[in-house]
Motif scaffolding. Structure first.
Motif, PDB file in Angstrom:
ATOM      1  N   VAL A 191      50.675   1.568 109.974  1.00 29.08           N
ATOM      2  CA  VAL A 191      50.226  -0.123 110.457  1.00 29.08           C
ATOM      3  C   VAL A 191      49.022   0.612 109.607  1.00 29.08           C
ATOM      4  O   VAL A 191      48.729  -0.271 108.915  1.00 29.08           O
ATOM      5  CB  VAL A 191      50.312  -0.114 111.974  1.00 29.08           C
ATOM      6  CG1 VAL A 191      49.324  -1.663 111.697  1.00 29.08           C
ATOM      7  CG2 VAL A 191      51.564  -0.520 112.381  1.00 29.08           C
TER       8      VAL A 191
ATOM      9  N   ARG B 262      55.748 -10.576 108.323  1.00 30.03           N
ATOM     10  CA  ARG B 262      57.090 -10.433 107.561  1.00 30.03           C
ATOM     11  C   ARG B 262      56.533  -8.247 107.038  1.00 30.03           C
ATOM     12  O   ARG B 262      57.345  -7.775 106.722  1.00 30.03           O
ATOM     13  CB  ARG B 262      58.250 -10.992 108.093  1.00 30.03           C
ATOM     14  CG  ARG B 262      59.153  -9.517 107.591  1.00 30.03           C
ATOM     15  CD  ARG B 262      60.126  -9.132 109.273  1.00 30.03           C
ATOM     16  NE  ARG B 262      61.220  -8.697 108.771  1.00 30.03           N
ATOM     17  CZ  ARG B 262      62.142  -8.418 110.045  1.00 30.03           C
ATOM     18  NH1 ARG B 262      62.371  -8.879 111.525  1.00 30.03           N
ATOM     19  NH2 ARG B 262      63.419  -8.246 109.515  1.00 30.03           N
TER      20      ARG B 262
ATOM     21  N   LYS C 206      54.649  -7.190 105.586  1.00 27.49           N
ATOM     22  CA  LYS C 206      53.595  -5.740 106.131  1.00 27.49           C
ATOM     23  C   LYS C 206      54.517  -4.766 106.813  1.00 27.49           C
ATOM     24  O   LYS C 206      54.377  -3.827 107.310  1.00 27.49           O
ATOM     25  CB  LYS C 206      52.177  -6.237 106.519  1.00 27.49           C
ATOM     26  CG  LYS C 206      51.605  -6.685 105.923  1.00 27.49           C
ATOM     27  CD  LYS C 206      49.846  -6.331 106.570  1.00 27.49           C
ATOM     28  CE  LYS C 206      48.567  -6.773 105.524  1.00 27.49           C
ATOM     29  NZ  LYS C 206      47.677  -6.595 105.918  1.00 27.49           N
ATOM     30  N   GLN C 207      54.817  -5.981 108.256  1.00 26.54           N
ATOM     31  CA  GLN C 207      55.906  -5.313 109.398  1.00 26.54           C
ATOM     32  C   GLN C 207      56.837  -4.266 108.336  1.00 26.54           C
ATOM     33  O   GLN C 207      57.851  -3.166 108.242  1.00 26.54           O
ATOM     34  CB  GLN C 207      56.774  -5.953 110.202  1.00 26.54           C
ATOM     35  CG  GLN C 207      57.171  -5.898 111.217  1.00 26.54           C
ATOM     36  CD  GLN C 207      57.733  -5.948 111.981  1.00 26.54           C
ATOM     37  OE1 GLN C 207      58.275  -7.544 111.829  1.00 26.54           O
ATOM     38  NE2 GLN C 207      57.633  -6.227 113.831  1.00 26.54           N
ATOM     39  N   ASP C 208      57.869  -5.027 107.435  1.00 33.59           N
ATOM     40  CA  ASP C 208      58.990  -4.882 106.469  1.00 33.59           C
ATOM     41  C   ASP C 208      58.742  -3.015 106.213  1.00 33.59           C
ATOM     42  O   ASP C 208      58.870  -2.313 105.889  1.00 33.59           O
ATOM     43  CB  ASP C 208      59.124  -5.044 105.558  1.00 33.59           C
ATOM     44  CG  ASP C 208      60.453  -6.820 105.934  1.00 33.59           C
ATOM     45  OD1 ASP C 208      60.819  -6.514 107.330  1.00 33.59           O
ATOM     46  OD2 ASP C 208      61.023  -7.784 105.513  1.00 33.59           O
TER      47      ASP C 208
ATOM     48  N   MET D  13      57.949  -0.402 108.511  1.00 32.90           N
ATOM     49  CA  MET D  13      59.096   0.343 108.665  1.00 32.90           C
ATOM     50  C   MET D  13      59.766   0.669 107.228  1.00 32.90           C
ATOM     51  O   MET D  13      60.126   1.506 108.161  1.00 32.90           O
ATOM     52  CB  MET D  13      60.007  -0.602 109.135  1.00 32.90           C
ATOM     53  CG  MET D  13      59.894  -1.692 110.456  1.00 32.90           C
ATOM     54  SD  MET D  13      59.860  -0.847 112.330  1.00 32.90           S
ATOM     55  CE  MET D  13      61.053   0.209 112.487  1.00 32.90           C
TER      56      MET D  13
ATOM     57  N   ARG E 226      59.812  -2.267 115.348  1.00 31.23           N
ATOM     58  CA  ARG E 226      59.004  -3.271 115.180  1.00 31.23           C
ATOM     59  C   ARG E 226      58.643  -4.270 116.154  1.00 31.23           C
ATOM     60  O   ARG E 226      57.282  -4.152 116.039  1.00 31.23           O
ATOM     61  CB  ARG E 226      60.045  -4.265 114.623  1.00 31.23           C
ATOM     62  CG  ARG E 226      60.767  -3.767 113.507  1.00 31.23           C
ATOM     63  CD  ARG E 226      61.537  -5.138 112.767  1.00 31.23           C
ATOM     64  NE  ARG E 226      62.217  -4.708 111.588  1.00 31.23           N
ATOM     65  CZ  ARG E 226      62.010  -5.006 110.115  1.00 31.23           C
ATOM     66  NH1 ARG E 226      60.492  -5.446 110.417  1.00 31.23           N
ATOM     67  NH2 ARG E 226      61.768  -4.487 109.069  1.00 31.23           N
ATOM     68  N   GLN E 227      58.515  -4.049 117.854  1.00 31.00           N
ATOM     69  CA  GLN E 227      57.842  -4.522 118.475  1.00 31.00           C
ATOM     70  C   GLN E 227      56.270  -3.571 118.990  1.00 31.00           C
ATOM     71  O   GLN E 227      55.579  -4.507 119.120  1.00 31.00           O
ATOM     72  CB  GLN E 227      58.050  -4.490 119.760  1.00 31.00           C
ATOM     73  CG  GLN E 227      60.174  -5.412 119.623  1.00 31.00           C
ATOM     74  CD  GLN E 227      61.212  -5.682 121.455  1.00 31.00           C
ATOM     75  OE1 GLN E 227      60.584  -4.363 121.901  1.00 31.00           O
ATOM     76  NE2 GLN E 227      61.346  -6.065 121.128  1.00 31.00           N
TER      77      GLN E 227
ATOM     78  N   VAL F  72      54.995  -1.776 116.135  1.00 30.93           N
ATOM     79  CA  VAL F  72      53.912  -2.075 115.592  1.00 30.93           C
ATOM     80  C   VAL F  72      53.645  -3.745 115.270  1.00 30.93           C
ATOM     81  O   VAL F  72      52.431  -3.734 115.224  1.00 30.93           O
ATOM     82  CB  VAL F  72      54.965  -2.401 113.974  1.00 30.93           C
ATOM     83  CG1 VAL F  72      54.441  -3.686 113.140  1.00 30.93           C
ATOM     84  CG2 VAL F  72      55.285  -1.037 113.224  1.00 30.93           C
ATOM     85  N   ASP F  73      54.398  -4.365 115.928  1.00 30.25           N
ATOM     86  CA  ASP F  73      53.440  -5.760 116.549  1.00 30.25           C
ATOM     87  C   ASP F  73      52.520  -5.949 117.356  1.00 30.25           C
ATOM     88  O   ASP F  73      51.061  -6.121 117.116  1.00 30.25           O
ATOM     89  CB  ASP F  73      54.476  -7.111 116.782  1.00 30.25           C
ATOM     90  CG  ASP F  73      55.886  -7.731 115.191  1.00 30.25           C
ATOM     91  OD1 ASP F  73      55.566  -7.357 115.015  1.00 30.25           O
ATOM     92  OD2 ASP F  73      56.979  -8.048 116.391  1.00 30.25           O
TER      93      ASP F  73
ATOM     94  N   VAL G 139      48.828  -4.471 115.557  1.00 29.69           N
ATOM     95  CA  VAL G 139      48.935  -4.253 115.280  1.00 29.69           C
ATOM     96  C   VAL G 139      48.032  -5.839 116.205  1.00 29.69           C
ATOM     97  O   VAL G 139      46.934  -6.035 116.133  1.00 29.69           O
ATOM     98  CB  VAL G 139      49.010  -5.690 114.013  1.00 29.69           C
ATOM     99  CG1 VAL G 139      48.574  -7.003 113.490  1.00 29.69           C
ATOM    100  CG2 VAL G 139      49.699  -4.176 113.387  1.00 29.69           C
TER     101      VAL G 139
END
Length: 92
Positions: A18, A30, A32-34, A37, A66-67, A69-70, A73
Motif C-alpha cells: 500500500v 481499484r 491502486k488496489q490492483d 495486490m 483486498r479488504q 488494503v481498503d 487506506v
C-alpha cells in the motif's frame, strides 16, 4: 504453518505494498488496489516456496487481502483528515 501465522506474515507485506503504491501509482481506487495486490502476489511467491502451497491465489486470501488494503487506506485517510482538521496546539 497455520493460517493465523501466515496472516501475520502477510500484514507487513500488504502494508508495504500500500505504501509503495501510494508513492508510485497515480490512479485511484481499484487501479491502486490492483497494483498493491500485484506487489503482494510477487512478494508472496517466496513465502509460497517455504510453505509449499499456493497461498495468494486462494480466493479467500485474495478477498481478505483486498479488504485489508481498503481498511488500511481508509485508516490512513481518516488520520490525515483528523490531522488537517484538528486545531493547532497552543504555543508556549
Amino acid at each position: 504453518m497455520n493460517w493465523l501465522t501466515l496472516g501475520f506474515k502477510l500484514v507487513p507485506i500488504l502494508m508495504f505494498a500500500v505504501e509503495a503504491v501510494e508513492r508510485l501509482v497515480t490512479g485511484k481506487g481499484r487501479t491502486k488496489q490492483d497494483a498493491a495486490m500485484e506487489l503482494v502476489r510477487r512478494a508472496v511467491q517466496s513465502l509460497e516456496l517455504v510453505v509449499e502451497r499456493d497461498v495468494i491465489d486462494d480466493a479467500g486470501v485474495q478477498a481478505a487481502a483486498r479488504q485489508f488494503v481498503d481498511a488500511y487506506v481508509s485508516l490512513q485517510n481518516a488520520v490525515q483528515t483528523a490531522k488537517a482538521t484538528s486545531p493547532a496546539p497552543p504555543s508556549q
